[in-house]
Design a protein around this motif. Structure first.
Motif, short mmCIF file in Angstrom:
data_model
loop_
_atom_site.label_atom_id
_atom_site.label_comp_id
_atom_site.label_asym_id
_atom_site.label_seq_id
_atom_site.Cartn_x
_atom_site.Cartn_y
_atom_site.Cartn_z
N PHE A 175 -31.50 21.62 27.27
CA PHE A 175 -32.32 20.60 27.92
C PHE A 175 -32.63 21.09 29.34
O PHE A 175 -31.71 21.41 30.09
CB PHE A 175 -31.56 19.26 28.01
N HIS A 176 -33.91 21.17 29.67
CA HIS A 176 -34.33 21.56 31.01
C HIS A 176 -34.75 20.29 31.75
O HIS A 176 -35.85 19.77 31.51
CB HIS A 176 -35.50 22.55 30.96
N ASP A 177 -33.88 19.79 32.62
CA ASP A 177 -34.15 18.55 33.34
C ASP A 177 -35.12 18.80 34.48
O ASP A 177 -34.96 19.74 35.24
CB ASP A 177 -32.84 18.02 33.94
N LYS A 178 -36.10 17.91 34.64
CA LYS A 178 -36.96 17.95 35.82
C LYS A 178 -36.13 17.46 37.02
O LYS A 178 -35.09 16.80 36.83
CB LYS A 178 -38.18 17.04 35.62
N PRO A 179 -36.59 17.72 38.24
CA PRO A 179 -35.79 17.35 39.42
C PRO A 179 -35.41 15.87 39.49
O PRO A 179 -34.37 15.55 40.03
CB PRO A 179 -36.71 17.73 40.58
N ASN A 180 -36.22 14.97 38.94
CA ASN A 180 -35.86 13.54 39.03
C ASN A 180 -34.79 13.15 38.01
O ASN A 180 -34.35 11.99 37.99
CB ASN A 180 -37.10 12.65 38.89
N ARG A 181 -34.39 14.10 37.16
CA ARG A 181 -33.33 13.88 36.17
C ARG A 181 -33.66 12.77 35.17
O ARG A 181 -32.75 12.18 34.58
CB ARG A 181 -31.99 13.56 36.84
N ASN A 182 -34.94 12.49 34.96
CA ASN A 182 -35.33 11.44 34.02
C ASN A 182 -35.97 12.00 32.75
O ASN A 182 -35.97 11.35 31.72
CB ASN A 182 -36.32 10.47 34.66
N HIS A 183 -36.59 13.16 32.85
CA HIS A 183 -37.28 13.73 31.70
C HIS A 183 -37.35 15.24 31.85
O HIS A 183 -36.93 15.78 32.88
CB HIS A 183 -38.69 13.14 31.56
N GLY A 184 -37.88 15.91 30.82
CA GLY A 184 -37.98 17.36 30.90
C GLY A 184 -38.39 17.97 29.59
O GLY A 184 -38.95 17.29 28.72
N THR A 185 -38.10 19.25 29.45
CA THR A 185 -38.43 19.95 28.22
C THR A 185 -37.12 20.34 27.52
O THR A 185 -36.06 20.38 28.14
CB THR A 185 -39.26 21.22 28.49
N VAL A 186 -37.23 20.59 26.22
CA VAL A 186 -36.05 20.95 25.45
C VAL A 186 -36.43 22.06 24.48
O VAL A 186 -37.57 22.11 24.01
CB VAL A 186 -35.49 19.69 24.72
N GLU A 187 -35.51 22.97 24.26
CA GLU A 187 -35.78 24.04 23.30
C GLU A 187 -34.54 24.29 22.45
O GLU A 187 -33.42 24.01 22.89
CB GLU A 187 -36.24 25.32 24.00
#
Lengths: 130, 128
Positions: free
Chosen positions: B38-50
């Protein structure tokens, strides 16, 4: 001399803030695995317009409205995970030829949408991630 | 020098730090384990996953969350000061229209667990 400073700050701020007018989400057909895009207008408000395409290419448009999480569970057949600290919305999209997509969406208060679950009249389920 | 320091400070404040959380997907039927990040965006609310599934299939997607347990400001109850835990959804696109959807719960630190289902009827346990 003000203009260069304004341009400099605008250059910094706009890439960081981005465009707040619309929010795009990925719509996944959980039967076929095909994907498409849905766009929410004014996502931080309690109601607004929705448009996009189904994974099979059909164009859709409609509206979303904020509802209580309790009512969201009552009035829709598919409901995403919701909590007492989240906000629920229901969106209904007309996709032409009598096709209707009903979605239940979750988000933070006064913020953009997080995710959702949708279903069409044939019972095909879709997942929505923003 | 002062200007450079102020600029770096402003950028750090706005951008924050992206964080990765590594974990695994466990296929319920066979027990096969796959790597997931899980790659969290800086706001720690969403991001990308692989993920790379046990058969070598490469998957990529997005995740997003809502607050579950929170700490509220005692002077203004509407103001959420901290999200102690979050519920989230991740959808991964793999090869040939194979999609895996995960429902998960995670702590403020970013570690969590959940369950996943793909469009081939396979179930998975998620830990990260």
């Amino acid at each position: 001399m003000i203009a260069p400073k304004v341009l400099l700050w605008t250059g910094f701020i706009f890439p960081l803030v981005g465009c707040m007018g619309t929010q795009a989400g990925h719509l996944y057909n959980m039967k076929t695995g095909q994907t498409s895009t849905i766009q929410m207008e004014s996502p931080e408000y309690s109601n607004g317009k929705v448009k996009g395409t189904l994974p099979d290419g059909a164009s859709c448009d409609g509206q979303f409205s904020e509802v209580s999480t309790e009512n969201a569970r009552k009035i829709t057949t598919v409901t995403p995970m919701l909590t007492e600290n989240s906000v629920a919305s229901v969106a209904v999209l007309n996709c032409g030829s009598g096709r209707v997509l009903r979605c239940t969406l979750a988000r933070r208060q006064w913020r953009e949408f997080s995710y959702g679950e949708c279903q069409d009249q044939q019972g095909v389920e879709y997942s929505l991630v923003f | 020098m002062l200007r450079l320091s102020m600029l770096l400070c402003a950028i750090t404040t706005f951008v924050g730090c992206a964080v990765d959380h590594q974990g695994y997907l466990l296929k319920t039927e066979t027990g096969q384990q796959s790597r997931v990040v899980f790659h969290d965006k800086p706001n720690r609310n969403h991001g990308t996953v692989e993920a790379v599934l046990a058969n070598g299939e490469q998957c990529q997607g997005q995740f997003n969350t809502i607050p579950d347990q929170v700490t509220r400001n005692w002077e203004n109850y509407d103001d959420i000061e901290a999200e102690e835990s979050q519920l989230g959804v991740a959808v991964l696109q793999c090869a040939d229209h194979h999609v895996v959807k995960c429902d998960f719960s995670r702590a403020q630190q970013g570690n969590g667990s959940g369950r996943c289902l793909d469009n081939q009827g396979q179930k998975y346990t998620l830990n990260f």
